[in-house]
Scaffold this active site. Structure first.
Site, PDB file in Angstrom:
ATOM      1  CG  HIS A  21       7.327  -2.758  -2.045  1.00  0.00           C
ATOM      2  ND1 HIS A  21       8.551  -2.444  -2.597  1.00  0.00           N
ATOM      3  CD2 HIS A  21       6.991  -3.964  -2.582  1.00  0.00           C
ATOM      4  CE1 HIS A  21       8.924  -3.412  -3.424  1.00  0.00           C
ATOM      5  NE2 HIS A  21       8.003  -4.336  -3.435  1.00  0.00           N
TER       6      HIS A  21
ATOM      7  CB  CYS B 237      -4.609  -3.920  15.783  1.00  0.00           C
ATOM      8  SG  CYS B 237      -4.431  -5.315  16.916  1.00  0.00           S
TER       9      CYS B 237
HETATM   10 ZN    ZN Z   1      -5.975  -4.714  18.568  1.00  0.00          ZN
END
Ligand code: ZN
Length: 252
Positions: free
Chosen positions: A119, A127
């Site tokens: 998990h 990002c």
């Molecule tokens: Zn980014």
């Protein structure tokens, strides 16, 4: 007759390739609240909603107001004797692999090297737009510096931690490692998991099908209770300390 820590030690001592699978129960004994714990974060938020990929994308401020305190929760606790016992069994070569459903990093803090974290973990961030990665410290520093508590990438998009969110795919590499270990294992010891969440719920069945041994150390019921060769319902920390002591006796 109820099983004893000595029964578990004997099973571990005779296994060639024992693996351990841990769930929330091992960490609740350290004070990490699990989804079913009363009070605190889980009272104010529904984790299925607040901890979902949908919320992360739609309302990052709400997502991070739920997610940020989880780091403090984990920093405020220590690994317990069960985490330490598992690490010790790995060091001795008695346990060949550790699979965990937990994201708290307590296994590593107890000395386990490279557990399979299906998990994810409360570590650094990434990002989703440009794949830039940041460390845990950087992630939290950016969250704390932002007016709305949302850590952002230089590109402007909100950063996600390495925790697998509801609605997100489980990490393929960890999945693969887990199934390979299940196929190799001639014994699996389950600690603190109720074995109801897939794909972890399928792992003991693989070991049993291959003729392996199943041991369960979980306080509550599991769907595998009738098929476990060793079944203990006691506290993980105190029991695992006794198991290591019993192993010392067996090998003395
Ligand atoms: Zn980014």
């Amino acid at each position: 007759m109820p099983h004893s820590p000595e029964d578990l030690a004997r099973a571990l001592a005779t296994a060639q390739h024992a693996i351990v699978l841990t769930g929330a129960g091992i960490s609740t004994e350290s004070g990490v609240p699990d989804f079913r714990s009363k009070g605190g974060l889980w009272e104010r938020y529904d984790p299925m909603v607040a901890g979902s990929l949908d919320m992360f994308v739609r309302d990052p401020k709400e997502f991070w107001s739920f997610h940020r305190p989880r780091y403090e929760q984990v920093d405020a606790v220590e690994p317990n004797a069960a985490h330490r016992a598992v690490a010790e069994l790995e060091r001795r070569g008695v346990v060949k692999a550790l699979i965990t459903q937990n994201i708290d990093g307590l296994h590593q803090r107890a000395g386990s090297v490279d557990p399979i974290e299906i998990h994810g973990s409360l570590t650094g961030g990434r990002c989703l737009r440009c794949d830039v990665r940041v460390s845990r410290d950087e992630l939290l520093a950016r969250a704390d510096a932002a007016d709305d508590g949302v850590p952002r990438c230089n590109c402007g998009f909100q950063l996600k931690s390495h925790v697998v969110l509801f609605g997100e795919m489980l990490p393929p590499q960890a999945m693969e490692e887990m199934f390979v270990q299940a196929e190799c294992a001639d014994m699996i010891l389950v600690i603190g998991s109720s074995l109801v969440v897939s794909p972890v719920a399928d792992i003991p069945a693989i070991v049993l099908q291959n003729g392996g041994t199943l041991a369960i150390l979980t306080e509550g019921e599991t769907p595998y209770d009738g098929r476990a060769q060793v079944r203990l319902r006691t506290k993980a920390a105190e029991t695992m300390a006794l198991v290591v002591a019993a192993l010392d006796q067996l090998t003395a």
